[in-house]
Design an enzyme around this catalytic site. Structure first.
Site, PDB file in Angstrom:
ATOM      1  N   GLY A   1       8.209  -2.670  -2.952  1.00  0.00           N
ATOM      2  CA  GLY A   1       8.865  -1.458  -2.456  1.00  0.00           C
ATOM      3  C   GLY A   1       7.939  -0.348  -2.009  1.00  0.00           C
ATOM      4  O   GLY A   1       8.416   0.694  -1.557  1.00  0.00           O
ATOM      5  N   ALA A   2       6.626  -0.562  -2.086  1.00  0.00           N
ATOM      6  CA  ALA A   2       5.692   0.500  -1.690  1.00  0.00           C
ATOM      7  C   ALA A   2       5.834   0.838  -0.208  1.00  0.00           C
ATOM      8  O   ALA A   2       5.854   2.017   0.178  1.00  0.00           O
ATOM      9  CB  ALA A   2       4.264   0.089  -2.007  1.00  0.00           C
ATOM     10  N   GLY A   3       5.946  -0.192   0.624  1.00  0.00           N
ATOM     11  CA  GLY A   3       6.126   0.048   2.055  1.00  0.00           C
ATOM     12  C   GLY A   3       7.440   0.737   2.355  1.00  0.00           C
ATOM     13  O   GLY A   3       7.533   1.557   3.283  1.00  0.00           O
ATOM     14  N   ASP A   4       8.468   0.431   1.574  1.00  0.00           N
ATOM     15  CA  ASP A   4       9.779   1.054   1.772  1.00  0.00           C
ATOM     16  C   ASP A   4       9.747   2.531   1.370  1.00  0.00           C
ATOM     17  O   ASP A   4      10.377   3.370   2.023  1.00  0.00           O
ATOM     18  CB  ASP A   4      10.837   0.312   0.960  1.00  0.00           C
ATOM     19  CG  ASP A   4      10.871  -1.177   1.289  1.00  0.00           C
ATOM     20  OD1 ASP A   4      10.633  -1.523   2.459  1.00  0.00           O
ATOM     21  OD2 ASP A   4      11.109  -1.978   0.369  1.00  0.00           O
TER      22      ASP A   4
END
Length: 345
Positions: free
Chosen positions: A266-269
């Site tokens: 979820g880091a990119g999100d």
């Protein structure tokens, strides 16, 4: 619009389209699925993560997609609503289950995925089930590529994208490559690129850049080979090395923040949600490099903070948490500059 972390009192609507599912994350890092002693259940799915990231930062978000009419599906819809995301675009399917994903965490915090979708409800969304009133009210319409894999969801994706664009929305695309879900790497590349020239903002990871270009180089030449005339902003996220940005007029890089990484899911999100939150009401920032850099620092902070907890949605930061990290980083940079000055001079 302010770029120091403030969000306007009446932000424009950001609609995320695609999949939402349950991530099962091992309670211990660095082990295989078979070796894991247990799993932590967490809501996930990249488009849904982006919607929650926006809402948690004070933005206005909605999610469009299909869930199983089961306990997991109802739970996920409830989580969206609890986090301030409109669920008006959700359809429940009585004949299929909500998707599941088992996520293995390597010792370095990176992930590997095993999906249970055979088929899952998100794959069965039909064009005539779309909430077009919601979609056409979006200022930003965000999507990935997983919804392109099979029909009827592919047709629903294309219809939603077309309706949003005709209504004046900014189209935002994060391919979110998950090769195990595709019939072949060739099919994945072809379908991901089939809608490439429609998006005005595109975010890819370093791994996706290599996959899409066929090059093992993470550099400006490789990134710019993905440029198209309708694009306003191309971003390449580099994990612990920050991100690179490309516009029609300038390009550059923004450093990452140092944190204790637990899970990169979820880091990119989180990064994308923060970015969209800051540009939804003032898209001119992509033409102003100093302002864009400040926004990308904020997005990097959000991405970094999301890696400090397990799971995607549970780890998404609030605005105050992101601003606190920015402030700490500024103080540390000043101290290091002072130390450098005294040692050198």
């Amino acid at each position: 619009m302010p770029t120091d972390g403030a969000v306007s009192s009446s932000p424009g609507l950001i609609v995320s389209f695609g999949e939402m599912l349950i991530d099962f994350v091992p309670t211990v890092s660095g082990v295989s699925l078979a070796e894991a002693p247990g799993f932590l259940k967490a809501p996930g799915g990249a488009p849904a993560n982006v919607a929650v990231a926006v809402a948690r930062l004070g933005g206005k978000a909605a999610f469009v997609g299909k869930l199983g009419d089961d306990e997991f599906g109802r739970m996920l819809a409830g989580i969206l609503e609890e986090n301030g995301v409109s669920a008006d675009g959700i359809i429940f399917d009585q004949g299929s289950r909500t998707a599941l994903a088992f996520v293995t965490l390597r010792a370095d915090g990176e992930r590997e995925f095993m999906f249970y979708r055979n088929p899952s409800a998100d794959m069965l969304l039909k064009p005539d089930e779309l909430n077009l009133e919601l979609i056409t009210s979006a200022k930003v319409f965000h999507y990935g590529s997983i919804s392109l894999i099979v029909e009827p969801c592919r047709s629903a994706h294309l219809e939603a994208m077309k309706a949003a664009k005709e209504a004046g929305a900014l189209l935002s695309y994060d391919p979110n490559l998950r090769l195990p879900l595709w019939p072949s790497p060739e099919e994945a590349r072809e379908q991901i690129m089939s809608i490439w020239d429609k998006a005005e903002v595109i975010k890819v990871s370093d791994v996706e850049l290599e996959f899409l270009t066929g090059s093992d180089k993470i550099d400006d030449e490789s990134a710019l080979s993905l440029w198209h005339p309708n694009l306003k902003l191309l971003l390449v996220t580099l994990g612990e090395h920050g991100c690179r940005y490309y516009t029609k007029s300038f390009k550059g890089a923004v450093d990452a923040f140092r944190v204790k990484t637990v899970d990169t899911t979820g880091a990119g999100d989180a990064f994308v949600g923060a970015l969209l939150c800051k540009i939804v009401d003032d898209q001119s920032v992509v033409e102003d490099e100093p302002r864009l850099r400040e926004i990308l620092k904020f997005a990097n902070a959000c991405g970094a903070l999301s890696t400090t907890k397990k799971g995607a949605i549970p780890a998404l930061p609030t605005e105050s948490e992101a601003l606190a990290l920015l402030k700490r980083s500024t103080i540390i940079d000043k101290i290091m500059s002072w130390i450098f000055f005294w040692f050198v001079f």
